[in-house]
Motif scaffolding. Structure first.
Motif, PDB file in Angstrom:
ATOM      1  N   ALA B 236       0.838  -1.210   0.000  1.00 12.75           N
ATOM      2  CA  ALA B 236       0.000   0.000   0.000  1.00 12.75           C
ATOM      3  C   ALA B 236       0.872   1.258   0.000  1.00 12.75           C
ATOM      4  CB  ALA B 236      -0.931  -0.015   1.212  1.00 12.75           C
ATOM      5  N   GLY B 237       2.009   1.175   0.695  1.00 13.36           N
ATOM      6  CA  GLY B 237       2.937   2.310   0.697  1.00 13.36           C
ATOM      7  C   GLY B 237       3.458   2.599  -0.702  1.00 13.36           C
ATOM      8  N   SER B 241       2.914   5.899  -3.071  1.00 14.98           N
ATOM      9  CA  SER B 241       3.999   6.667  -3.697  1.00 14.98           C
ATOM     10  C   SER B 241       3.752   6.828  -5.191  1.00 14.98           C
ATOM     11  CB  SER B 241       5.353   6.007  -3.416  1.00 14.98           C
ATOM     12  OG  SER B 241       5.497   4.816  -4.180  1.00 14.98           O
ATOM     13  N   VAL B 242       3.124   5.825  -5.824  1.00 13.40           N
ATOM     14  CA  VAL B 242       2.797   5.940  -7.258  1.00 13.40           C
ATOM     15  C   VAL B 242       1.737   7.019  -7.461  1.00 13.40           C
ATOM     16  CG1 VAL B 242       1.779   4.736  -9.244  1.00 13.40           C
ATOM     17  CG2 VAL B 242       3.441   3.554  -7.777  1.00 13.40           C
ATOM     18  N   ARG B 247       0.336  12.540  -9.242  1.00 10.41           N
ATOM     19  CA  ARG B 247      -0.292  13.825  -8.939  1.00 10.41           C
ATOM     20  C   ARG B 247       0.570  15.006  -9.366  1.00 10.41           C
ATOM     21  NH1 ARG B 247      -4.294  15.087  -5.723  1.00 10.41           N
ATOM     22  NH2 ARG B 247      -3.064  16.639  -4.618  1.00 10.41           N
ATOM     23  N   LYS B 248       1.875  14.773  -9.493  1.00  5.27           N
ATOM     24  CA  LYS B 248       2.779  15.871  -9.885  1.00  5.27           C
ATOM     25  C   LYS B 248       2.501  16.389 -11.287  1.00  5.27           C
ATOM     26  CE  LYS B 248       6.580  14.644  -6.821  1.00  5.27           C
ATOM     27  NZ  LYS B 248       7.916  14.032  -6.722  1.00  5.27           N
ATOM     28  N   VAL B 249       1.856  15.570 -12.148  1.00  5.55           N
ATOM     29  CA  VAL B 249       1.544  16.033 -13.506  1.00  5.55           C
ATOM     30  C   VAL B 249       0.103  16.552 -13.590  1.00  5.55           C
ATOM     31  CG1 VAL B 249       3.277  14.560 -14.587  1.00  5.55           C
ATOM     32  CG2 VAL B 249       0.936  13.708 -14.336  1.00  5.55           C
TER      33      VAL B 249
END
Lengths: 304, 304
Positions: B236-237, B241-242, B247-249
């Motif tokens: 899940a971690g 992170s994925v 979300r950065k784009v």
């Protein structure tokens, strides 16, 4: 069994067979080496036919090295230690082989490695090469830790180190963890320019392939690369836990053997390193010791 | 290209092909489903011939399901999304196929999954099934995270969960970590009595084999088993992170899809879960949307 019971003339063959090579040593009853031989892979879980071929080939090369005729094969008492024969199915397949020797005594590569390391006496070994495992022989009781294979086991091994390096490199290229010199080193060694090329290079590869990157990982770790240091520290932690597990059965000596032994030396804390002593003899000589022990222990009519 | 430019009569075929199955949907220009088909594996990195066979078979089944004659294959505009064609070599092999359609537009399974999830609009998807990956399509720019395959990538996937369960079970049986219910559950599911039998059962197995244990790991974790909880939490971690990387784009929407989506739901913290919205349409419909977009964008003489 047509072996010669005169200890001074009976010749012994010791075989150490693993996933990448098969070593043979020819010794007389006094423990003098008369010749050695080296052949290809001899892990029956990969190929029984190949294992048998490699054992035969290494044995013939050892005879040739000793300037003895090939016909002497049928006079030899062979101790054979092989990777994979901890699995009963593969032990039986090798036992069923119509071997050319006067007698053959089969056991695991771990057993002969341990006998060799402690010159036939009780002790324990931790082996780190392409794979990893621990083994102790104390008062006739065997204790095995690991030796499970790749990728489901073999933590801390060369294959495990290489796979970790590929996994971490892909995560770094994905921007999921901070980068370091390791991804660049790995891509460079493989001649790859991108994650796509890296994936193409590693798809479906086996333990031997991944183990090639073990040196690269240790190099980077020794030079302070944080990703490589984390990988090696995790591997060293596993080696430590194997040593601690083996100490519970009170082996008189513990040795580390295999290709990564020297590389791990700096990464084990002193308390652990202080418990480790050098191996006295190599595994193939351990195989000869095994054969000699078996002959002493068994009734005269049992070997075949 | 002999396609019919009248939107009301042109039929579209959508193909979603992966490592275990190939789904086909037959739609008209108004987005109505006329028929569906299901066939075997269609990942060209495993077998190009099998992928082509599965695509053809699924397409014919979709035509039959729509009670249309097989000769109509040559009238269809096909959108084809396949696992593995992010690797240029395999993209080209499928492009080189003398396909039976009026036109074929090829892209990755991730691309069509994302188009489907957001009904043809920009967005991102995180896919967790046998494998794992993230993908975003924003302003024509693709961002790919993971999708590297097993065992070097695909963290958090079903295959990864299963391999972790086997690795941890072997460590527990070796006495290197504290036991839990997980080793017993795993041995029981495989009908094994010992570590030796477990190793025999898993040697050389692929991602599909390991992915079968994903449900067992989630079951154990949901019931408080500490080993299983640690495995699922680590997976899940990675999923988290994925999602954060994607979300950065700035994708307008993010969806989770694939067989493990529901199982992971309880294991993602609320801040992450709140960012995830349901997929609107399935990947094979995304493949139809892809074909329609390609036809609109291209000069009339380019498709083949």
């Amino acid at each position: 069994m047509q072996t010669n019971n005169d200890k001074s003339t009976q010749l012994f063959l010791g075989i150490d067979g693993g996933g990448s090579k098969c070593k043979a040593v020819l010794m007389n009853g006094s423990g003098e080496t008369l010749g050695v031989g080296l052949a290809g892979p001899a892990n029956p879980t990969h190929s029984v036919a190949q294992a048998i071929e490699s054992i035969s080939c290494a044995a013939k090369l050892a005879l040739a090295d000793a300037r003895l005729p090939q016909e002497q094969l049928s006079q030899l008492v062979a101790g054979v230690g092989l990777a994979g024969v901890n699995l009963p199915k593969y032990f039986q397949k090798i036992e069923d082989w119509q071997h050319p020797f006067a007698a053959m005594f089969l056991t695991t590569d771990l057993h002969i490695a341990c006998l060799g390391a402690h010159d036939g006496h009780d002790g324990a070994v931790v082996i780190t090469g392409t794979g990893s495992c621990g083994y102790a022989l104390v008062n006739g009781q065997q204790t095995m830790v690991g030796a499970h294979g790749f990728p489901h086991g073999d933590k801390g091994s060369g294959a495990w180190l290489g796979l970790q390096a590929v996994q971490k490199t892909l995560k770094a290229l994905d921007g999921l963890i901070a980068g370091s010199t390791l991804p660049e080193r790995l891509l460079s060694q493989l001649g790859c320019q991108s994650d796509v090329e890296l994936v193409e290079a590693v798809v479906g590869k086996n333990a031997n392939f991944y183990a090639r990157f073990a040196g690269l990982v240790f190099d980077a770790a020794d030079q302070g690369d944080p990703i490589a240091m984390a990988i090696v520290a995790e591997g060293a932690g596993y080696i430590r836990s194997v040593i601690e597990r083996l100490r519970k059965v009170n082996p008189p000596r513990i040795s580390m053997i295999g290709g990564l032994t020297g590389l791990y030396a700096n990464w084990l804390d002193e308390a652990i390193s202080a418990q480790v002593q050098p191996a006295i003899k190599p595994p193939e000589v351990g195989a000869v010791l095994f054969a000699q022990q078996q002959i002493q222990q068994q009734p005269a009519n049992r070997a075949s």
